[in-house]
Motif scaffolding. Structure first.
Motif, short mmCIF file in Angstrom:
data_model
loop_
_atom_site.label_atom_id
_atom_site.label_comp_id
_atom_site.label_asym_id
_atom_site.label_seq_id
_atom_site.Cartn_x
_atom_site.Cartn_y
_atom_site.Cartn_z
N ALA A 41 40.52 42.65 33.19
CA ALA A 41 41.72 42.59 32.35
C ALA A 41 41.65 43.64 31.23
CB ALA A 41 41.89 41.19 31.75
N LYS A 42 40.47 43.85 30.68
CA LYS A 42 40.30 44.86 29.63
C LYS A 42 40.56 46.26 30.19
CE LYS A 42 36.93 42.42 26.71
NZ LYS A 42 35.56 42.48 26.11
N LEU A 43 40.08 46.51 31.40
CA LEU A 43 40.30 47.82 32.02
C LEU A 43 41.78 48.04 32.32
CD1 LEU A 43 37.25 47.88 34.47
CD2 LEU A 43 37.60 49.42 32.53
N ASP A 44 42.43 47.01 32.84
CA ASP A 44 43.86 47.14 33.14
C ASP A 44 44.65 47.41 31.86
OD1 ASP A 44 44.00 46.87 35.94
OD2 ASP A 44 43.74 44.71 35.80
N ALA A 45 44.25 46.76 30.77
CA ALA A 45 44.95 46.98 29.50
C ALA A 45 44.66 48.37 28.95
CB ALA A 45 44.53 45.92 28.48
N CYS A 46 43.42 48.81 29.09
CA CYS A 46 43.02 50.12 28.57
C CYS A 46 43.71 51.26 29.31
CB CYS A 46 41.50 50.26 28.67
SG CYS A 46 40.85 51.87 28.15
N PHE A 47 43.77 51.16 30.65
CA PHE A 47 44.31 52.27 31.46
C PHE A 47 45.76 52.04 31.89
CE2 PHE A 47 39.64 52.57 32.62
CZ PHE A 47 39.40 53.65 31.80
N GLY A 48 46.32 50.88 31.58
CA GLY A 48 47.69 50.60 31.99
C GLY A 48 47.85 50.54 33.49
N THR A 49 46.92 49.89 34.16
CA THR A 49 46.90 49.89 35.63
C THR A 49 47.54 48.65 36.25
OG1 THR A 49 44.56 49.24 35.36
CG2 THR A 49 45.02 51.50 36.02
N ASP A 50 48.15 47.79 35.45
CA ASP A 50 49.01 46.71 35.97
C ASP A 50 48.31 45.84 37.02
OD1 ASP A 50 51.31 45.20 36.14
OD2 ASP A 50 52.18 46.44 37.72
N GLY A 51 47.11 45.36 36.70
CA GLY A 51 46.43 44.41 37.57
C GLY A 51 45.56 45.01 38.65
N LEU A 52 45.44 46.34 38.71
CA LEU A 52 44.63 46.97 39.75
C LEU A 52 43.19 46.47 39.71
CD1 LEU A 52 43.99 49.15 41.90
CD2 LEU A 52 43.59 50.74 40.00
N PHE A 53 42.58 46.50 38.53
CA PHE A 53 41.17 46.13 38.44
C PHE A 53 40.97 44.62 38.65
CE2 PHE A 53 41.15 50.24 36.28
CZ PHE A 53 40.08 50.85 36.94
N ALA A 54 41.95 43.82 38.28
CA ALA A 54 41.87 42.39 38.55
C ALA A 54 41.84 42.13 40.05
CB ALA A 54 43.04 41.66 37.90
N CYS A 55 42.67 42.85 40.81
CA CYS A 55 42.70 42.69 42.27
C CYS A 55 41.41 43.17 42.92
CB CYS A 55 43.90 43.44 42.86
SG CYS A 55 45.50 42.73 42.43
N LEU A 56 40.92 44.33 42.48
CA LEU A 56 39.68 44.86 43.05
C LEU A 56 38.50 43.96 42.74
CD1 LEU A 56 39.99 48.70 42.30
CD2 LEU A 56 40.23 47.54 44.51
N HIS A 57 38.49 43.39 41.54
CA HIS A 57 37.40 42.49 41.17
C HIS A 57 37.41 41.24 42.04
CE1 HIS A 57 35.44 39.46 38.35
NE2 HIS A 57 34.51 40.35 38.59
N ALA A 58 38.60 40.71 42.32
CA ALA A 58 38.70 39.53 43.19
C ALA A 58 38.14 39.82 44.58
CB ALA A 58 40.15 39.08 43.28
N LEU A 59 38.42 41.02 45.10
CA LEU A 59 37.89 41.40 46.41
C LEU A 59 36.38 41.59 46.36
CD1 LEU A 59 40.56 44.00 47.61
CD2 LEU A 59 40.15 41.72 48.55
N ALA A 60 35.89 42.26 45.31
CA ALA A 60 34.47 42.55 45.20
C ALA A 60 33.65 41.28 45.10
CB ALA A 60 34.21 43.45 43.99
#
Length: 282
Positions: A63-82
């Motif tokens: 969530a911090k990464l998505d907020a920092c880079f404005g990636t709209d949930g990208l890192f949340a989705c990748l983390h769930a898969l990882a």
């Protein structure tokens, strides 16, 4: 000398893709690891391990990464898969081979093979090998290791031959209670008709596989595969001549080891040695 960051392999796993995307967005924003760590209030060393897929992030980082880079949930989705991937990319192929093997033959010199470890033993070894990993990551790795053992109880389990070095019975891992439980589990596993346990005693002397672990996998309609593993790395061996040498080494170890009956007797004796002492009565 100019520092060259470690190369990434985003196509290897979701964990690798997560790390590669962190680096890509960080470099796109012209940020150093140190600066990103400051912005996120996060460990720089842990961020470095995440970028190279050596560690999973804590749950609050995506969530911090998505907020920092404005990636709209990208890192949340990748983390769930990882998090759903039980094994890092470098081990995934050997786990896939193991899952298809009709015959599994192993020798380990330092610890009980992962297919035979109790949850307590697995946790102790994984915490030892990953001292900085958070509890959630250790728990996920323990679950993945124990889940591998389900094949041993399947309707058509693989034929398994485990050779354990005597050191496995003598080295304390987790204390007497954990060791006693592990020895009992080995004895119970050894009663299964598709599992053979042997102990290579100290008295056997020198042998051709003195360190690490040797695994042989027989997959139907495929050539024999060997996998050798040390404390820090493992290698899949498929070259016919190299595999043949490991086959010969394993057959020699099997001949040098105690019989299954004598091996059980040694394990039972070790179990008695590891019987936890009762606290003194007051």
């Amino acid at each position: 000398m100019t520092f060259e960051p470690r190369g990434l392999s985003p196509d290897r796993s979701a964990r690798d893709l997560f790390g590669a995307e962190v680096r890509r967005h960080r470099e796109k924003a012209n940020m150093s690891l140190r600066r990103l760590a400051e912005v996120l209030n996060y460990s720089k060393s842990h961020l470095a391990r995440i970028e190279t897929a050596e560690s999973l992030p804590y749950d609050d980082l995506p969530a911090k990464l998505d907020a920092c880079f404005g990636t709209d949930g990208l890192f949340a989705c990748l983390h769930a898969l990882a998090r759903k991937e039980p094994f890092p990319g470098k081990y995934r192929r050997v786990m896939e081979i193991e899952s298809r093997a009709a015959v599994i033959e192993t020798y380990v010199s330092a610890t009980v093979h992962g297919l035979l470890q109790t949850p307590e033993t697995a946790e102790r070894w994984l915490r030892c090998g990953h001292p900085y990993a958070p509890d959630a990551e250790i728990e996920a790795m323990v679950k993945a290791r124990i889940d591998r053992q389900k094949r041993l109880n399947a309707p058509k389990p693989p034929r398994c031959w485990f050779i354990l070095d005597e050191a496995v019975l003598r080295r304390s891992v987790g204390g007497p209670e954990v060791m006693h439980h592990q020895m009992l589990s080995l004895i119970e596993r050894g009663t299964a008709p598709h599992i053979t346990l042997q102990v290579l005693p100290y008295t056997a002397g020198e042998h051709p596989e003195p360190g690490g672990a040797l695994n042989l996998y027989t997959v139907p309609d495929e050539p024999l595969v060997a996998y050798v593993e040390g404390s820090q790395a493992g290698t899949i061996i498929e070259d016919r001549d190299a595999v043949a040498r490991r086959r010969e080494n394993y057959d020699l170890l099997r001949a040098m080891a105690l019989s299954p009956r004598d091996s059980e007797a040694m394990i039972r004796a070790a179990m008695e040695d590891w019987t936890p002492c009762e606290p003194p009565r007051t």
